[in-house]
Design an enzyme around this catalytic site. Structure first.
Site, PDB file in Angstrom:
ATOM      1  N   GLU A 105       0.850  -1.201   0.000  1.00 20.17           N
ATOM      2  CA  GLU A 105       0.000   0.000   0.000  1.00 20.17           C
ATOM      3  C   GLU A 105       0.881   1.245   0.000  1.00 20.17           C
ATOM      4  OE1 GLU A 105      -3.302  -0.263   2.672  1.00 20.17           O
ATOM      5  OE2 GLU A 105      -3.331   1.903   3.030  1.00 20.17           O
ATOM      6  N   GLU A 109      -2.741  10.546   3.055  1.00 21.88           N
ATOM      7  CA  GLU A 109      -3.899  10.784   3.917  1.00 21.88           C
ATOM      8  C   GLU A 109      -3.840  12.226   4.415  1.00 21.88           C
ATOM      9  OE1 GLU A 109      -5.108   6.615   5.964  1.00 21.88           O
ATOM     10  OE2 GLU A 109      -3.279   7.542   6.746  1.00 21.88           O
TER      11      GLU A 109
END
Length: 292
Positions: A105, A109
């Site tokens: 991943e 964010e």
């Protein structure tokens, strides 16, 4: 000299430096070309024929979308305008992820904050199911007033996080040091807006003010420049032939390292590489990534 003037001068000097390894600027295509909604379809608003969308978050649900295809390596970008005003408790995300248990991943964010307080951009890299590589920075502009491009360059040699044309983080292939690197698990691209007031703002001390809902994040620029592969594919069939595989994209050049150093020195608020309470020994990739 005022701090704002000094920042402008630094930006101008960095922008004028010559460099040869900037990723290509993505072309503009409508949302439906490469993406589909994933949940709460009624919380996605389509504008300008699908060339722009808005994600809406209220007290009932957030929403998100994902790429139709899965990709092994490439250049992945999104233009995002973040939730304005009081965004505390909200998280706006743009990330790549594989789908199995030991997943890879690559995360952007954006952690909301109270009105007048800056957003925090948190990045992370998971390899073989292991993350815990958080870095946090402030941005040098207001990300809520206009669109900015956030992108990931991912090849066999490195992962580079960009804000507009500024590299903000590098994660080198350190497989020879015993650090896993994502190279054989295709990833989809995900974008979402959701409530995370149990941790997102001041460790969960600041809660989402639902009287300010709906919270709206805007997205555009839905082009994908990657090697599309089936979810189970272990290699890209054009490996070595795409522009991001070429020698000039195997490392940052001097001007790009200078830009990255400027971001790190001026805007970093947390770096796992320097957290001695968390890691008594420096993680092996940190020296190669010039994070210490």
């Amino acid at each position: 000299m005022g701090s704002s003037l000094w920042t402008c001068l630094i930006l101008l000097s960095l922008a004028s430096a010559s460099f040869a390894a900037n990723p290509r600027t993505p072309i503009d295509v409508p949302f439906g070309r490469n993406y589909v909604p994933t949940w709460a379809f009624d919380h996605i608003k389509y504008l300008n024929g699908g060339s722009e969308i808005q994600l809406h978050l209220d007290k009932y649900t957030g929403t998100g979308f994902q790429s139709k295809g899965s990709y092994l390596f490439g250049h992945f970008s999104m233009y995002i305008k973040l939730v304005p005003g009081d965004s505390a408790g909200t998280v706006t995300a743009f990330y790549l992820s594989s789908t199995n248990a030991e997943h890879d991943e690559i995360d952007f964010e954006f952690l909301g904050n109270r009105t007048g307080q800056p957003y925090i951009l948190q990045t992370n890299v998971f390899t073989g199911g292991k993350g815990d590589r958080e870095q946090r920075i402030y941005l040098w502009f207001d990300p809520t007033t206009q669109y900015h491009r956030y992108s990931v360059l991912w090849n066999m040699y490195q992962i580079v996080f960009y804000v507009d044309d500024y590299p903000i983080r590098v994660f080198k292939n350190s497989n020879d040091l015993g650090v896993k690197f994502p190279f054989n698990q295709p990833m989809k691209i995900y974008n979402s807006l959701w409530n995370a007031d149990d941790w997102a703002t001041r460790g969960g001390l600041e809660k989402t003010d639902w009287s300010k809902a709906p919270f709206i994040a805007s997205y555009k620029g839905f082009h994908i420049d990657g090697c599309e592969a089936s979810v189970n594919a272990k290699f890209c069939d054009t490996q070595g032939k795409r522009w991001w595989d070429q020698p000039e994209f195997r490392d940052l050049d001097a001007a790009q390292w200078q830009k990255l150093a400027w971001v790190r020195n001026k805007y970093t608020i947390y770096n796992y590489c320097t957290d001695r309470k968390r890691y008594s020994q420096v993680p092996p990739e940190c020296t190669r990534d010039r994070d210490i």
